[in-house]
Design a protein around this motif. Structure first.
Motif, mmCIF file in Angstrom:
data_model
loop_
_atom_site.group_PDB
_atom_site.id
_atom_site.type_symbol
_atom_site.label_atom_id
_atom_site.label_comp_id
_atom_site.label_asym_id
_atom_site.label_seq_id
_atom_site.Cartn_x
_atom_site.Cartn_y
_atom_site.Cartn_z
ATOM 1 N N ASP A 104 0.841 -1.194 0.000
ATOM 2 C CA ASP A 104 0.000 0.000 0.000
ATOM 3 C C ASP A 104 0.881 1.250 0.000
ATOM 4 O O ASP A 104 1.873 1.320 0.712
ATOM 5 C CB ASP A 104 -0.903 -0.019 1.241
ATOM 6 C CG ASP A 104 -1.977 1.032 1.154
ATOM 7 O OD1 ASP A 104 -1.695 2.188 1.541
ATOM 8 O OD2 ASP A 104 -3.082 0.705 0.685
ATOM 9 N N ARG A 105 0.492 2.234 -0.798
ATOM 10 C CA ARG A 105 1.262 3.480 -0.910
ATOM 11 C C ARG A 105 1.424 4.194 0.431
ATOM 12 O O ARG A 105 2.359 4.962 0.618
ATOM 13 C CB ARG A 105 0.602 4.423 -1.912
ATOM 14 C CG ARG A 105 0.669 3.921 -3.349
ATOM 15 C CD ARG A 105 0.160 4.952 -4.326
ATOM 16 N NE ARG A 105 0.864 6.223 -4.215
ATOM 17 C CZ ARG A 105 2.063 6.475 -4.744
ATOM 18 N NH1 ARG A 105 2.691 5.541 -5.406
ATOM 19 N NH2 ARG A 105 2.616 7.657 -4.599
ATOM 20 N N SER A 106 0.544 3.933 1.373
ATOM 21 C CA SER A 106 0.646 4.583 2.682
ATOM 22 C C SER A 106 1.923 4.196 3.419
ATOM 23 O O SER A 106 2.313 4.863 4.373
ATOM 24 C CB SER A 106 -0.576 4.248 3.545
ATOM 25 O OG SER A 106 -0.600 2.863 3.854
ATOM 26 N N GLU A 107 2.592 3.134 2.958
ATOM 27 C CA GLU A 107 3.843 2.709 3.582
ATOM 28 C C GLU A 107 5.055 3.497 3.086
ATOM 29 O O GLU A 107 6.139 3.371 3.634
ATOM 30 C CB GLU A 107 4.058 1.210 3.355
ATOM 31 C CG GLU A 107 3.015 0.355 4.053
ATOM 32 C CD GLU A 107 3.332 -1.114 3.961
ATOM 33 O OE1 GLU A 107 4.415 -1.521 4.424
ATOM 34 O OE2 GLU A 107 2.491 -1.854 3.406
ATOM 35 N N LEU A 108 4.872 4.318 2.048
ATOM 36 C CA LEU A 108 5.967 5.140 1.530
ATOM 37 C C LEU A 108 6.265 6.284 2.494
ATOM 38 O O LEU A 108 5.360 6.837 3.132
ATOM 39 C CB LEU A 108 5.603 5.723 0.160
ATOM 40 C CG LEU A 108 5.492 4.720 -0.976
ATOM 41 C CD1 LEU A 108 4.875 5.383 -2.209
ATOM 42 C CD2 LEU A 108 6.866 4.134 -1.307
ATOM 43 N N SER A 109 7.521 6.664 2.591
ATOM 44 C CA SER A 109 7.902 7.735 3.515
ATOM 45 C C SER A 109 7.197 9.044 3.183
ATOM 46 O O SER A 109 6.825 9.796 4.086
ATOM 47 C CB SER A 109 9.425 7.917 3.536
ATOM 48 O OG SER A 109 9.911 8.201 2.249
ATOM 49 N N SER A 110 6.953 9.311 1.909
ATOM 50 C CA SER A 110 6.257 10.542 1.522
ATOM 51 C C SER A 110 4.788 10.547 1.949
ATOM 52 O O SER A 110 4.151 11.599 1.977
ATOM 53 C CB SER A 110 6.333 10.744 0.004
ATOM 54 O OG SER A 110 5.666 9.692 -0.669
ATOM 55 N N GLU A 111 4.275 9.377 2.283
ATOM 56 C CA GLU A 111 2.877 9.244 2.708
ATOM 57 C C GLU A 111 2.767 9.008 4.215
ATOM 58 O O GLU A 111 1.710 8.639 4.712
ATOM 59 C CB GLU A 111 2.212 8.085 1.961
ATOM 60 C CG GLU A 111 2.246 8.199 0.449
ATOM 61 C CD GLU A 111 1.341 9.307 -0.073
ATOM 62 O OE1 GLU A 111 0.305 9.566 0.562
ATOM 63 O OE2 GLU A 111 1.679 9.897 -1.110
ATOM 64 N N THR A 144 7.370 4.271 6.190
ATOM 65 C CA THR A 144 8.815 4.151 6.400
ATOM 66 C C THR A 144 9.610 3.746 5.164
ATOM 67 O O THR A 144 10.823 3.900 5.146
ATOM 68 C CB THR A 144 9.112 3.114 7.511
ATOM 69 O OG1 THR A 144 8.569 1.850 7.117
ATOM 70 C CG2 THR A 144 8.522 3.543 8.843
ATOM 71 N N VAL A 145 8.958 3.219 4.133
ATOM 72 C CA VAL A 145 9.676 2.732 2.954
ATOM 73 C C VAL A 145 10.184 3.937 2.148
ATOM 74 O O VAL A 145 9.397 4.796 1.744
ATOM 75 C CB VAL A 145 8.771 1.857 2.059
ATOM 76 C CG1 VAL A 145 9.525 1.392 0.820
ATOM 77 C CG2 VAL A 145 8.240 0.663 2.843
ATOM 78 N N PRO A 146 11.507 4.013 1.912
ATOM 79 C CA PRO A 146 12.051 5.130 1.133
ATOM 80 C C PRO A 146 11.445 5.173 -0.274
ATOM 81 O O PRO A 146 11.445 4.173 -0.986
ATOM 82 C CB PRO A 146 13.548 4.827 1.068
ATOM 83 C CG PRO A 146 13.812 3.920 2.224
ATOM 84 C CD PRO A 146 12.562 3.109 2.384
ATOM 85 N N ASP A 147 10.943 6.334 -0.651
ATOM 86 C CA ASP A 147 10.343 6.508 -1.975
ATOM 87 C C ASP A 147 11.321 6.147 -3.087
ATOM 88 O O ASP A 147 10.914 5.636 -4.135
ATOM 89 C CB ASP A 147 9.877 7.954 -2.165
ATOM 90 C CG ASP A 147 8.647 8.273 -1.345
ATOM 91 O OD1 ASP A 147 8.641 7.996 -0.134
ATOM 92 O OD2 ASP A 147 7.687 8.808 -1.932
#
Length: 112
Positions: A20-27, A30-33
């Protein structure tokens, strides 16, 4: 107990890792974009995992010898879920499919 995952890494070089995109740091996650590609409006995937011969860009080392995740604490939920049982010595059929893809012997599956 030795964590066999540290000498394997086959799962990181065998499967597409969508999350899920909510896991991206920009969202707010923590996952680096920089290590993810857009998949849909709602999902992203780890860069490198969508190839005929996948290999996550966060994987460091040589599969089957010595490996580690370069973003272990920031990794997405599919990686956390896949490795959760392996950390306590319980392996899945998916784990052994990934190992076979790299010519590694199977591990004993829970319940076998």
């Amino acid at each position: 107990m030795e964590n066999v995952c540290l000498s394997c890494g086959a799962c990181c070089a065998a499967f597409r890792v969508s999350f899920d995109r909510s896991e991206l740091s920009s969202e707010g996650g923590t996952v680096p974009d920089s290590l993810a590609d857009d998949e849909t409006a709602y999902t992203a995937r780890m860069r490198g995992t969508d190839y005929a011969q996948p290999r996550c860009l966060a994987l460091v080392g040589k599969v089957g010898e010595r490996v580690y995740c370069g973003i272990y604490l920031e990794r997405p939920s599919p990686c956390r879920e896949f490795g959760a049982l392996a950390e306590i010595g319980v392996y899945s059929a998916a784990c052994n499919r990934a190992r076979a893809r790299h010519g590694l012997p199977p591990l004993e599956i829970a319940g076998d």
